[in-house]
Design a protein around this motif. Sequence first.
Motif, mmCIF file in Angstrom:
data_model
loop_
_atom_site.group_PDB
_atom_site.id
_atom_site.type_symbol
_atom_site.label_atom_id
_atom_site.label_comp_id
_atom_site.label_asym_id
_atom_site.label_seq_id
_atom_site.Cartn_x
_atom_site.Cartn_y
_atom_site.Cartn_z
ATOM 1 N N GLU A 1 0.827 -1.206 0.000
ATOM 2 C CA GLU A 1 0.000 0.000 0.000
ATOM 3 C C GLU A 1 0.862 1.256 0.000
ATOM 4 O OE1 GLU A 1 -3.098 2.289 2.990
ATOM 5 O OE2 GLU A 1 -3.001 0.102 3.046
ATOM 6 N N LYS A 2 1.922 1.247 0.779
ATOM 7 C CA LYS A 2 2.797 2.426 0.836
ATOM 8 C C LYS A 2 3.509 2.674 -0.481
ATOM 9 C CE LYS A 2 3.643 3.265 5.734
ATOM 10 N NZ LYS A 2 2.378 2.718 6.195
ATOM 11 N N LEU A 3 3.719 1.624 -1.254
ATOM 12 C CA LEU A 3 4.368 1.791 -2.559
ATOM 13 C C LEU A 3 3.473 2.508 -3.568
ATOM 14 C CD1 LEU A 3 6.293 -1.601 -2.926
ATOM 15 C CD2 LEU A 3 7.274 0.691 -2.642
ATOM 16 N N ASP A 4 2.218 2.756 -3.214
ATOM 17 C CA ASP A 4 1.367 3.627 -4.035
ATOM 18 C C ASP A 4 1.750 5.090 -3.848
ATOM 19 O OD1 ASP A 4 -0.135 1.545 -5.070
ATOM 20 O OD2 ASP A 4 -1.613 1.617 -3.451
ATOM 21 N N ARG A 5 2.382 5.395 -2.689
ATOM 22 C CA ARG A 5 2.734 6.782 -2.368
ATOM 23 C C ARG A 5 4.237 7.041 -2.350
ATOM 24 N NH1 ARG A 5 0.421 7.334 3.217
ATOM 25 N NH2 ARG A 5 0.402 5.059 3.176
ATOM 26 N N TYR A 6 5.007 5.973 -2.162
ATOM 27 C CA TYR A 6 6.464 6.101 -2.057
ATOM 28 C C TYR A 6 7.132 5.174 -3.074
ATOM 29 C CZ TYR A 6 5.201 8.090 2.492
ATOM 30 O OH TYR A 6 4.653 8.847 3.491
ATOM 31 N N ASP A 7 8.336 5.563 -3.476
ATOM 32 C CA ASP A 7 9.095 4.717 -4.401
ATOM 33 C C ASP A 7 10.018 3.747 -3.678
ATOM 34 O OD1 ASP A 7 7.920 5.771 -6.640
ATOM 35 O OD2 ASP A 7 9.493 7.255 -7.004
ATOM 36 N N PHE A 8 10.323 4.043 -2.419
ATOM 37 C CA PHE A 8 11.142 3.148 -1.607
ATOM 38 C C PHE A 8 10.523 3.036 -0.219
ATOM 39 C CE2 PHE A 8 14.109 5.452 -4.424
ATOM 40 C CZ PHE A 8 14.635 4.388 -5.154
ATOM 41 N N VAL A 9 10.510 1.813 0.309
ATOM 42 C CA VAL A 9 10.038 1.578 1.668
ATOM 43 C C VAL A 9 11.098 0.767 2.397
ATOM 44 C CG1 VAL A 9 8.269 0.525 3.120
ATOM 45 C CG2 VAL A 9 7.610 1.645 0.984
ATOM 46 N N PHE A 10 11.525 1.248 3.569
ATOM 47 C CA PHE A 10 12.549 0.572 4.359
ATOM 48 C C PHE A 10 12.043 0.347 5.783
ATOM 49 C CE2 PHE A 10 14.778 3.015 1.082
ATOM 50 C CZ PHE A 10 15.564 2.020 0.511
ATOM 51 N N ASP A 11 12.801 -0.404 6.544
ATOM 52 C CA ASP A 11 12.446 -0.684 7.931
ATOM 53 C C ASP A 11 13.718 -1.015 8.696
ATOM 54 O OD1 ASP A 11 10.965 -1.268 10.250
ATOM 55 O OD2 ASP A 11 10.838 -3.391 9.716
ATOM 56 N N ASP A 12 14.506 -0.011 9.005
ATOM 57 C CA ASP A 12 15.785 -0.246 9.679
ATOM 58 C C ASP A 12 16.252 1.021 10.376
ATOM 59 O OD1 ASP A 12 17.599 1.357 7.806
ATOM 60 O OD2 ASP A 12 16.624 0.002 6.389
ATOM 61 N N TRP A 13 17.377 0.892 11.077
ATOM 62 C CA TRP A 13 17.877 1.975 11.917
ATOM 63 C C TRP A 13 19.212 2.538 11.428
ATOM 64 C CZ3 TRP A 13 14.919 3.875 15.865
ATOM 65 C CH2 TRP A 13 13.795 3.104 16.215
ATOM 66 N N GLU A 14 19.508 2.419 10.147
ATOM 67 C CA GLU A 14 20.766 2.947 9.613
ATOM 68 C C GLU A 14 20.909 4.442 9.880
ATOM 69 O OE1 GLU A 14 23.429 1.577 7.978
ATOM 70 O OE2 GLU A 14 22.640 -0.430 8.372
ATOM 71 N N HIS A 15 19.816 5.163 9.872
ATOM 72 C CA HIS A 15 19.857 6.621 10.055
ATOM 73 C C HIS A 15 20.360 7.026 11.430
ATOM 74 C CE1 HIS A 15 16.193 6.255 12.505
ATOM 75 N NE2 HIS A 15 15.761 5.415 11.575
ATOM 76 N N ALA A 16 20.356 6.084 12.365
ATOM 77 C CA ALA A 16 20.772 6.411 13.732
ATOM 78 C C ALA A 16 22.252 6.123 13.992
ATOM 79 C CB ALA A 16 19.916 5.630 14.729
ATOM 80 N N LYS A 17 22.965 5.583 13.023
ATOM 81 C CA LYS A 17 24.365 5.215 13.244
ATOM 82 C C LYS A 17 25.263 6.451 13.333
ATOM 83 C CE LYS A 17 24.406 0.548 11.315
ATOM 84 N NZ LYS A 17 25.004 -0.358 10.310
ATOM 85 N N SER A 18 26.355 6.307 14.075
ATOM 86 C CA SER A 18 27.304 7.412 14.223
ATOM 87 C C SER A 18 28.032 7.659 12.903
ATOM 88 C CB SER A 18 28.317 7.085 15.321
ATOM 89 O OG SER A 18 29.076 5.937 14.969
#
Length: 344
Positions: A131-148
């Motif tokens: 469903e989210k791929l109707d609104r977004y081109d990429f869907v992720f589920d991880d915590w890479e954005h929080a790494k130092s």
Amino acid sequence: MHSFGIYTLANDAVYDQLVALLNSIEANVSSEIPVCVIPYDDRIEKVRQELKDRDNVTLYANQSAIERWEAFAREVWFHYPKQARGRITSRSWLYQGHSIRKMSAFEGDFQKFVFYDADTLAMKPLDDVVEKLDRYDFVFDDWEHAKSRPVATLNLSEIEASGKYEEAEVRAKMHCSSFFGSKRGIFAPDELAAIKKRLLEEGEVSWINLWWSDNCLFNYLTLVCDRPLFNYTLSPKGEEITGNCADSDPFVNIDNKLYNQQGLKPIYRIHYMNFSAKEFARLSQGEAVDIPHRDVFLHYRFLKEPDRKPQELNPPGMLEKSRRWQEKAVQKVKRTLLAIQSSF
């Protein structure tokens, strides 16, 4: 052409993990969704035999797409700054190989798709991702954005110095490549050529933090293509935020499905990213390997072959431990020599 499907990347080395993943998809996602296995390399005899007994699973056949992505990656890494290579020489061997082949999913037969790494078990349906791929081109589920910064996928200092992006903007788009949803046709040849020009001629290859990392290269691609991206771990809905790593996130097992310990929220998958294929092969043969939630893995590995499931797990003998120690020492020397060669 299918409207939706699932990809993974595998060869015979990860056979036990592949079987467990496919069984978990069938049990927890759907038995109707087509699955396609992208070959990591030519070692796929056991994989081929396994797929013969699975009507809904096929082997990826677009060899030209695989070759295009590998050629793209080789050219990018050839231009990676040598001084940066030296900074990570001792780890560069980890990122060499054919992991970039997973990007061939963008040229496959599924209009929308979800990719799972083979060292993963699927835990719940993918309806919301689709469903989210109707609104977004990429869907992720991880915590890479929080790494130092030192271990982030992108070199934030280099990017900020360019004046093109702020750290907050980049972090919001950082992600892992072990699980993601996207669409066919993204990164078409003309778009990839334009991106390659930025990487090589404008020097943006230095934005990539780790040499030979398919994940870091993928992060660069999703950053500069400027398409809408959603990450469940940054969702405004608390019920969508969970962990996924086997060795760092606490889970609760309920009927061989794992839930986030806090709030018992269902998770999309458990990722065994820091455990080797050899460890899973030994576990599948009855060795007491120290892997979190190994009972859950064994459940799915032998879901279709319960008679073959080890009844008890035993530690390896002294001779076997000695042999492995020697093998590990030899491999360490080989990796060191390879790293030294790669730095020139």
